[in-house]
Design a protein around this motif. Structure first.
Motif, PDB file in Angstrom:
ATOM      1  N   TYR A 241      10.354   5.974 -17.648  1.00  0.00           N
ATOM      2  CA  TYR A 241       9.339   6.152 -16.610  1.00  0.00           C
ATOM      3  C   TYR A 241       9.524   7.505 -15.933  1.00  0.00           C
ATOM      4  CZ  TYR A 241       6.444   5.225 -12.527  1.00  0.00           C
ATOM      5  OH  TYR A 241       5.482   5.297 -11.563  1.00  0.00           O
ATOM      6  N   HIS A 245       7.013  10.916 -16.084  1.00  0.00           N
ATOM      7  CA  HIS A 245       6.427  11.537 -14.900  1.00  0.00           C
ATOM      8  C   HIS A 245       7.084  12.852 -14.556  1.00  0.00           C
ATOM      9  CE1 HIS A 245       4.868   7.451 -14.511  1.00  0.00           C
ATOM     10  NE2 HIS A 245       3.848   8.047 -13.945  1.00  0.00           N
ATOM     11  N   ARG A 252       1.103  14.370 -17.236  1.00  0.00           N
ATOM     12  CA  ARG A 252       1.667  13.198 -16.599  1.00  0.00           C
ATOM     13  C   ARG A 252       1.127  11.934 -17.266  1.00  0.00           C
ATOM     14  NH1 ARG A 252       0.012   9.770 -12.690  1.00  0.00           N
ATOM     15  NH2 ARG A 252       1.602   8.977 -11.262  1.00  0.00           N
ATOM     16  N   ARG A 254      -0.167   8.248 -17.433  1.00  0.00           N
ATOM     17  CA  ARG A 254      -0.806   7.285 -16.529  1.00  0.00           C
ATOM     18  C   ARG A 254      -0.325   5.884 -16.858  1.00  0.00           C
ATOM     19  NH1 ARG A 254      -5.066   7.066 -13.378  1.00  0.00           N
ATOM     20  NH2 ARG A 254      -6.061   5.368 -14.496  1.00  0.00           N
ATOM     21  N   LEU A 262       1.181  -8.151  -7.954  1.00  0.00           N
ATOM     22  CA  LEU A 262       1.585  -6.757  -7.764  1.00  0.00           C
ATOM     23  C   LEU A 262       3.108  -6.720  -7.691  1.00  0.00           C
ATOM     24  CD1 LEU A 262       0.650  -3.839  -7.298  1.00  0.00           C
ATOM     25  CD2 LEU A 262       0.503  -4.335  -4.897  1.00  0.00           C
ATOM     26  N   SER A 267       3.638  -1.987  -8.832  1.00  0.00           N
ATOM     27  CA  SER A 267       3.512  -1.066  -7.708  1.00  0.00           C
ATOM     28  C   SER A 267       3.912   0.353  -8.098  1.00  0.00           C
ATOM     29  CB  SER A 267       4.335  -1.546  -6.522  1.00  0.00           C
ATOM     30  OG  SER A 267       5.657  -1.770  -6.910  1.00  0.00           O
ATOM     31  N   THR A 268       4.657   0.500  -9.171  1.00  0.00           N
ATOM     32  CA  THR A 268       4.934   1.858  -9.633  1.00  0.00           C
ATOM     33  C   THR A 268       3.765   2.385 -10.454  1.00  0.00           C
ATOM     34  OG1 THR A 268       6.016   0.990 -11.577  1.00  0.00           O
ATOM     35  CG2 THR A 268       7.428   1.555  -9.745  1.00  0.00           C
ATOM     36  N   ALA A 269       2.902   1.470 -10.922  1.00  0.00           N
ATOM     37  CA  ALA A 269       1.778   1.895 -11.753  1.00  0.00           C
ATOM     38  C   ALA A 269       0.751   2.645 -10.911  1.00  0.00           C
ATOM     39  CB  ALA A 269       1.128   0.674 -12.397  1.00  0.00           C
ATOM     40  N   ASP A 270      -0.076   3.423 -11.601  1.00  0.00           N
ATOM     41  CA  ASP A 270      -1.121   4.141 -10.882  1.00  0.00           C
ATOM     42  C   ASP A 270      -2.213   3.187 -10.444  1.00  0.00           C
ATOM     43  OD1 ASP A 270      -0.129   6.845 -11.266  1.00  0.00           O
ATOM     44  OD2 ASP A 270      -0.405   6.395 -13.379  1.00  0.00           O
ATOM     45  N   TRP A 272      -3.306  -1.143 -10.323  1.00  0.00           N
ATOM     46  CA  TRP A 272      -3.039  -2.558 -10.602  1.00  0.00           C
ATOM     47  C   TRP A 272      -4.376  -3.257 -10.764  1.00  0.00           C
ATOM     48  CZ3 TRP A 272      -3.207  -6.696  -6.498  1.00  0.00           C
ATOM     49  CH2 TRP A 272      -2.881  -7.956  -7.024  1.00  0.00           C
TER      50      TRP A 272
ATOM     51  N   ASP B  11       7.003   9.852  -7.603  1.00  0.00           N
ATOM     52  CA  ASP B  11       6.278   9.601  -8.839  1.00  0.00           C
ATOM     53  C   ASP B  11       7.198   9.047  -9.921  1.00  0.00           C
ATOM     54  OD1 ASP B  11       3.895   9.509 -10.092  1.00  0.00           O
ATOM     55  OD2 ASP B  11       3.987  11.551 -10.890  1.00  0.00           O
ATOM     56  N   LYS B  61       1.272  -0.859  -3.267  1.00  0.00           N
ATOM     57  CA  LYS B  61       2.529  -0.970  -2.558  1.00  0.00           C
ATOM     58  C   LYS B  61       3.228   0.362  -2.666  1.00  0.00           C
ATOM     59  CE  LYS B  61       3.772  -5.783  -2.360  1.00  0.00           C
ATOM     60  NZ  LYS B  61       4.491  -6.882  -2.982  1.00  0.00           N
ATOM     61  N   LYS B 225       3.345  10.731  -4.877  1.00  0.00           N
ATOM     62  CA  LYS B 225       2.940  10.209  -6.166  1.00  0.00           C
ATOM     63  C   LYS B 225       1.829  11.086  -6.738  1.00  0.00           C
ATOM     64  CE  LYS B 225       2.784   5.588  -8.006  1.00  0.00           C
ATOM     65  NZ  LYS B 225       3.826   5.891  -8.984  1.00  0.00           N
ATOM     66  N   GLU B 227      -1.207  12.254  -9.686  1.00  0.00           N
ATOM     67  CA  GLU B 227      -2.593  11.940 -10.005  1.00  0.00           C
ATOM     68  C   GLU B 227      -3.526  12.820  -9.235  1.00  0.00           C
ATOM     69  OE1 GLU B 227      -4.767   8.172 -11.536  1.00  0.00           O
ATOM     70  OE2 GLU B 227      -3.613   7.684  -9.777  1.00  0.00           O
TER      71      GLU B 227
END
Lengths: 775, 227, 454
Positions: A241, A245, A252, A254, A262, A267-270, A272, B11, B61, B225, B227
């Motif tokens: 991960y 990133h 980057r 995605r 969640l 929560s680390t995902a861009d 949900w 990130d 979150k 983060k 994007e």
């Protein structure tokens, strides 16, 4: 007058001098008093931390199958800290929370001090501490007589299947003994991606654990895979991960997480995307629909390497509908939206993003093969099979094992033996070895286990602490922790590189334990010459060294080294150079052991003929569709009133508790998850709106009841869960005395229904319905 | 004199908690238990903060590891009546445990609430005393303690460099949390040294600091983060 | 006055003031016994804190300060009753002061001991008590506090002691026991009542009365600095200095009224402490009620209009959140009750005034609590949220503080007259004449024409 004044001044100076001297003296006095108080109190309060000679040793963490390289820091023989080994390609210096917690496993106050024997029976039974000699005599004697009657009635239950040498060694023992009943066991709480394996087998015909090349991927679409909590190779996904990133030329990565909750991974995902319980597979096919409709799939891979995409007419003229036409007709975004609850635009956007940022990777739900098949079809559509940034299938490492063949039976799908033991008047299993497994606590069928164990006359546990299962055994031969013994394990990094990691003792055994492999060796040599001849080593460490010889003979790869060394090796190999030889075999062994292991920093992408072993030689897309057709959806469609009371139960597996059979550690229980502030108790996540409707407040004690049983939990209202779902963590609720684990939280396995997947027979974790009411 | 600082790339952070446990282990932090947790008295020099934002289904979150920020203008040191806490060499905000009188003025003055108080005598079962790190003292009850950026590691690194007759290198001194991070989301170095990674990253477009408007000049930068 | 003869008890009308010193009743022993028991209990509670650490309180992270610091601010506030009021009345030459200055000054000195003890109770390491002296750093507002409180304590003690000298001499002259005579002789500093001694005494009292006022005002300002010097939400406020001083005087007056009522009942001093004293004090209290409301209003309205999220978090916690019960009870007891009682002539009886004072005392304690705890429970970062309710140890310490204060007061009354005897006598003799002269000096058309040179 003048004189008079002079005297006055002088006396004044004198006086002030005396005064300041007194003041200074006073200060000194105060300081002395202060010092006195300190010294007096220190005698009671100070915790002396002895200094000593510091040493660092490389070894391997064995707490999950990632097999990270670690460096153990000892001060005068006591282990003070565990750090990641920056030369190890799996973790490159990082370490997960569980890895550091090895300290608490080694020095756990609840470790058994030595072999234990149960005397008496039933409620009046007592544990008695015995010597190793007596213990070995008793076990060897028992097995010796058993072997003359029926060797197959010895069973070995080995938990947490891994690719480590201890597994093959135990297997070897069972073969030499003459019993085929060596069972690699996992259960409801374990976290092995067996559904992924099954799906891959059905579609590709290969039986291999995949590596997800997240670090090189541009888009990771996760279907309810808690990849950063309970993933089989947690450390690898955490590291990948970070790579995905970092500043890469490809940009980057995605990350989109599809699932009802969640979680930390989500929560680390861009993004949900919450879906209705159990419909992740439908969403996957909806995404496939858009990809096909908009011609975004990989033509080459699909046309050349896949079968079942287009309709097929056989000789008799009957047409079999292909993947494309089924998906196009039945999984239109509007239909999928109805089923999953995800908006149409969202599905379309997701599909476009996913397909246009290749290499892209779809990672599937770990329990249901049905969903897994649908998800894996996406990998085929985008041609991500065995490509950089896709799903990889590393080949096995060549280790020297002196003619063994694997006879292991994997998984709880093969717990038929339980019913056999229970139903037959006399148990066909007469003796049982249990290692690394605690089915009484964690199995969804613990009642069956209890009955079965009751009928087996001689049960030996290798558990280092008294847990629920070993307390039902007749004898406990405490195994050493991985920090006190030898081991070796073959793994692959997420980039597909093969690694062989070596564990060695870094401290003297803290208690009178013995490595279970050495115990087996001992037993074998006491059984009979024809068994003993297969175990001619002095100790298990010789067996580990033998395995290293295999690496030497293979003549590839290199000892572990820093990252730039890996690049160097790769360059050399590409240029046709052989890896610089490490001198003779002995020197090779020594460097490998000192470095912590061996690796081969080369991976050959493509090679589809190696990873697709179907008779047609092609990737089969049809299983994805077929498994969906007999799927009745959704399981919560009852009348609206019952909806309000019943929820689908999601059992989360927090990283800190996932791999431990007994999480008897304050560090772990104080850091169960970072996405919630709940600790030290079993909580239940309920959607905020629903909780309000039901009148639950944060911290309320509730009963969670399924048709199997009920447990207590503390309410945590949250916005981050699907309204039809509630979630509780697994891993707490032990009932066996432990400084920290006992009586903390509830055991999720107590309420999880034991529903099996009709295809594979493994337990489905998401099939429990519960209702919740105030305690 | 260096100006030690940290950069945390949100990130890359997965909130796995490795930094917390590594810190607990390195710094002899007293073990928590259900009672301490209930009372809000667990000590964690490194903590992970989470906040839920948005409304279902568009919820996010946010996860954020939080050490002591070792402010360049620390509000905590100003108020200490006995100079038990001070801004020392390398810009590190230190704490002298044998001098602290336990008035807890610094804990209330710190806007980041990163200072912890020993409400009880710290507890380890006798077996676990073996894991205590000799480089870090065990705090008695009644004093304030806080993240030190593993100051003792700097001392060791300095000594090592001196014994090898060379200057310190960038990765010689790294706190335990940074070292443990599985995703390599944390960086540590001298913010005044343009060669160091943290200096470059702290000037990144994504870099920001917590409660920057207070003028405390924290030396921990967060990379937001992407994007 | 110098020629006044020594009289035996019973002959002088003011002998009732010396009665408690020479006669010890059962009531005294019972009172002292009960108070000692409570103090002893607090001592036991403190021992448990000493042994187990501050864990026995309910303080936590982030609510690091609670009842002890509340008590500290509260008792230091109460201390403003005495010296400040007595000094102001002395300077203003308010004749009715004579009966109450002493009792007011005693409050100041005694309660300062209690107030100053609280931070030490709150200390995690009481064994390092001397560290602030050895390593003291003047950047810390806590050090300012130490200095200002010590100064105030010294000044107040001197200010209490000096006007007491003639009375001590009086007791010396009347005592028979050897030790007793010796002690009072030492304390009387050889007071003979010579004209020079009187002159020096009066000069000293005048100087001290002026010195002590700025000291008193500064002390509570400095106490407020402990909070205002941090950046915590709703603490970092410029109005805190005057707000704290006003609150201190407010609670001080209330405490003084209660003390007056108790003394009057306990020592049958109805003749000395009269309705007019209560009436005058109650008017002062009314003014302070309104001032308190003004400051509170200023404090909250600026926060509300500024509407910074971190401040508003604390604001709403007080108005409608977890701390709203404390806040609204504070508003009722500090403003609604005293204002209603004191505004109305019918309810402004002695009983009414005492009720209002008790209400204000409770309210002012809650005010200190509402300043300290909600802010700490809602720090700037939205992640750490705490709650707080004191534990039995903290309640015991608070009970011990009150009992200790009352005990010190009771013991004081055992050894020294609670009303300044010589001032009463002097008043009787001189003040009618003095007052009429004074009025003549500034009112035209009475006797003397004003001098042009003025």
């Amino acid at each position: 007058m003048k004189k008079h004044r002079n005297i006055k001044r002088r006396s004044f100076l004198k006086a002030s001098g005396a005064a300041s001297a007194t003041a200074l003296g006073g200060c000194q006095k105060i300081k002395n008093v202060n010092k006195g108080i300190h010294e007096f109190l220190n005698r009671f309060e100070e915790v002396p931390v002895p200094h000593g000679i510091e040493t660092w040793k490389t070894t391997t963490c064995n707490l999950c199958s990632s097999s990270c390289g670690i460096r153990a820091r000892t001060i005068d023989g006591r282990l003070v800290s565990i750090e990641g080994n920056s030369a190890h390609p799996v973790n490159r210096g990082g370490i997960c929370p569980r890895g550091v917690n090895g300290l608490h496993i080694l020095y756990n106050p609840n470790r058994l001090s030595g072999p234990m024997k149960k005397t008496g029976s039933g409620d009046s039974s007592k544990w008695e501490r015995i010597s190793w000699d007596d213990a070995m005599k008793a076990v060897t004697g028992n097995l010796k007589s058993l072997r003359t009657q029926s060797p197959q009635s010895l069973m070995f239950l080995h938990g947490k299947p891994s690719t480590s040498l201890e597994v093959s060694f135990a297997d070897r023992f069972m073969q030499a003994y003459g019993s085929p009943n060596y069972i690699c066991y996992m259960d409801g709480h374990d976290y092995y991606d067996s559904s992924m394996l099954d799906a891959i087998y059905l579609m590709q015909g290969i039986n291999a654990a995949p590596s997800y090349d997240i670090g090189n991927s541009n888009f990771v679409l996760s279907f309810n895979t808690d990849i950063f909590e309970s993933h089989e190779n947690l450390m690898q996904s955490l590291k990948a991960y970070g790579q995905a990133h970092s500043e890469r030329p490809s940009g980057r990565c995605r990350f989109v997480h599809v699932g009802p909750r969640l979680s930390a991974s989500a929560s680390t995902a861009d993004k949900w995307i919450p879906v209705r319980p159990g419909t992740e597979g439908v969403l996957a096919l909806g995404v496939a629909h858009v990809i096909i409709r908009e011609d975004l799939y990989d033509y080459n891979f699909v046309n050349i390497n896949c079968s079942g995409f287009e309709d097929r007419t056989d000789e008799s003229g009957k047409t079999e509908r292909g993947f494309k036409s089924v998906v196009m007709s039945e999984y239109a975004p509007s239909d999928v939206s109805n089923m999953t609850g995800v908006k149409v635009e969202e599905i379309i956007r997701l599909a476009r993003d996913f397909a246009s940022s290749r290499p892209a990777l779809a990672v599937g739900n770990r329990t249901q093969t049905r969903i897994q098949l649908a998800v894996h079809s996406l990998n085929a559509l985008l041609g991500s099979i065995n490509t950089k940034g896709g799903i990889l299938f590393p080949p096995d490492i060549v280790l020297k094992k002196e003619g063994e063949k694997s006879s292991s039976i994997y998984g709880e799908n093969n717990t038929d033996f339980l019913s056999k033991i229970i139903s037959s008047p006399e148990s066909p299993v007469k003796a049982l070895f249990i290692k690394n497994a605690n089915p009484i606590y964690s199995s969804l069928e613990s009642a069956l286990w209890r009955k079965a164990l009751d009928k087996i006359p001689f049960k030996v546990s290798f558990s280092g602490i008294m847990d629920e299962t070993s307390s039902l055994c007749d004898m406990i031969l405490p195994d050493c922790t991985y920090l006190e013994k030898w081991n070796g394990s073959a793994v692959a990094t997420s980039e597909g590189y093969q690694v062989f990691s070596i564990s060695r003792p870094v401290v003297e055994p803290v208690v009178e334990c013995k490595a279970s492999e050495d115990v087996l060796l001992n037993i074998a040599s006491g059984l009979s010459p024809e068994v003993a001849i297969n175990f001619h080593w002095k100790s298990f460490s010789d067996y580990v060294e033998l395995a290293i010889e295999g690496l030497f003979e293979a003549g590839r790869g290199s000892r572990l080294g820093e990252e730039f060394e890996g690049t160097w090796v790769r360059l050399l190999e590409k240029a046709g150079w052989r890896i610089p030889s490490e001198g003779g075999l002995d020197e090779f062994k020594k460097t490998i052991i000192d470095a912590g292991g061996w690796w081969d920093p080369i991976y050959y992408y493509g090679e589809l003929s190696r990873v697709i072993l179907k008779p047609t030689g092609k990737f089969e897309l049809m299983p994805a569709i077929k498994s969906m057709t007999n799927y009745s959806f959704p399981e919560l469609t009852e009348t609206d009133e019952t909806r309000e009371q019943y929820f689908a139960l999601h059992v989360s597996k927090p990283a800190s508790l996932a791999a431990l059979t007994n999480p008897n550690s304050p560090w772990m229980l104080d850091n169960i998850t970072s996405v919630l502030t709940d600790r030290w108790n079993t909580w239940i996540e309920i959607n905020e709106e629903i909780a309000k409707k039901l009148g639950f407040k944060r911290g309320d004690e509730v009963i969670v009841e399924s048709d199997k049983g009920k447990i207590r939990a503390e309410v945590t209202p949250t916005k981050s869960i699907h309204p039809e779902f509630v979630s509780i963590p697994a891993g707490m609720g032990h009932v066996i005395p432990g400084e920290w684990s006992n009586g903390i939280g509830s055991n999720a396995a107590d309420i999880m229904s034991a529903v099996r997947d009709p295809v594979t027979g493994i337990f489905l974790a998401d099939k429990t319905k519960v209702k919740i009411y105030k305690a | 004199m260096p100006r030690w600082g940290m950069v945390i790339d949100l990130d890359k952070c997965t909130g796995c908690g490795a930094c917390i446990i590594a810190c607990n282990s390195e710094n002899n932090i007293g073990l928590s238990d259900p009672q301490l947790f209930r009372e809000g008295r667990s000590i964690r020099w490194m903590d992970i903060l989470t906040i839920e934002e948005g409304e279902y289904p568009d919820v996010k979150k946010k996860i954020m590891p939080r050490p002591c920020f070792h402010c360049d203008k620390p509000p905590c040191t100003k108020v200490c009546p006995v100079r038990a806490t001070y801004k020392g060499d390398g810009g590190l905000v230190g704490q002298i445990y044998p001098r602290c009188i336990g008035c807890r003025y610094c804990t209330t003055a710190c806007p980041y609430t990163v200072r912890y108080f020993d409400w009880y005598v710290p507890y380890w079962p006798s077996e676990m005393m073996a894991t205590l790190n000799p480089d870090v003292s065990v705090r008695p009850k009644g004093v304030v303690e806080k993240c030190s950026f593993c100051h003792h590691r700097w001392q060791k690194a300095k000594e090592l460099a001196r014994s090898e007759n060379r200057d310190m290198r960038e990765d010689d001194y790294v706190p335990a949390c940074v070292e443990s991070c599985p995703g390599k989301a944390m960086y540590f170095g001298d913010l005044d040294n343009p060669q160091h990674r943290v200096t470059v990253l702290s000037k990144s477009r994504r870099a920001s600091r917590l409660l920057e408007d207070l003028g405390t000049e924290p030396k921990v930068y967060y990379l937001l983060k992407g994007e | 006055m110098a020629d006044e003869k020594v009289k035996t008890i019973g002959e002088d009308p003011d002998d009732i003031l010396l009665e408690p010193i020479f006669k010890t009743g059962r009531g005294f022993y019972i009172t002292v016994g009960i108070l000692l028991a409570i103090v002893a209990w607090a001592g036991i509670a403190y021992m448990s804190q000493l042994i187990w650490g501050l864990g026995v309180t309910n303080l936590n992270r982030p609510v690091y300060w609670g009842m002890y610091i509340t008590n500290f601010v509260f008792f230091i506030g109460i201390s403003h009753a005495g010296t400040l009021i007595s000094a102001i009345l002395r300077i203003a030459k308010a004749e009715w002061r004579r009966a109450i200055t002493r009792s007011a000054e005693i409050i100041t000195v005694m309660v300062l001991f209690i107030g100053a003890a609280n931070p030490f109770v709150d200390m995690g390491r009481p064994d390092r008590l001397l560290n602030p002296i050895i390593y003291g750093r003047f950047q810390s507002p806590l050090l300012w506090d130490m200095v200002s409180i010590t100064t105030y304590l010294t000044a107040s003690t001197v200010y209490l002691y000096i006007p007491m000298i003639p009375d001590i001499a009086l007791i010396r002259d009347r005592s028979e026991g050897k030790i007793r005579k010796l002690v009072y002789s030492i304390l009387a500093l050889g007071w003979e009542g010579t004209p020079l001694q009187w002159k020096v005494l009066e000069r000293l009292i005048a100087i001290m009365a002026i010195v002590v006022i700025p000291v008193a005002v500064s002390v509570h300002t400095v106490v407020s600095y402990v909070f205002a010097m941090t950046v915590q939400p709703m603490w970092h406020s410029t109005v805190f200095g005057p707000y704290f001083v006003a609150g201190a005087i407010f609670s001080g007056i209330a405490a003084l009224i209660i003390a007056m009522a108790v003394l009057r009942k306990a020592f049958n001093l109805e003749n000395y402490i009269r309705r007019v004293h209560f009436e005058n004090m109650s008017l002062l209290l009314l003014v302070m009620t309104l001032l308190w409301f003004y400051f509170t209003f200023c404090e909250y309205i600026t926060t509300f209009y500024g509407a910074e999220p971190v401040h508003m978090a604390v604001f709403w916690e007080k108005f409608s959140g977890r701390f709203s019960p404390y806040f609204w009870v504070m508003c009722i007891t500090c403003f609604v009750i005293p204002f209603t009682i004191l505004c109305n002539k019918k309810t402004r009886t002695i009983t009414g005034i005492v009720i209002a004072s008790v209400s204000v005392t409770i309210g002012m304690w809650l005010e200190r609590f509402c300043i300290i705890v909600p802010t700490l429970a809602n720090p700037r970062l939205p992640y750490d949220r705490g709650n707080y309710f004191p534990s039995w140890v903290e309640f015991s310490e608070m009970a011990g503080c009150f009992a200790g204060f009352i005990l010190l007061y009771v013991l004081f009354t055992k050894f020294f007259p609670v009303i300044s005897i010589w001032e009463i006598k002097e008043g009787r003799k001189k003040s009618v004449q003095e007052v009429s002269e004074r009025v003549e000096s500034y009112l035209p058309g009475l006797k003397n024409e004003p001098e042009r040179a003025d």
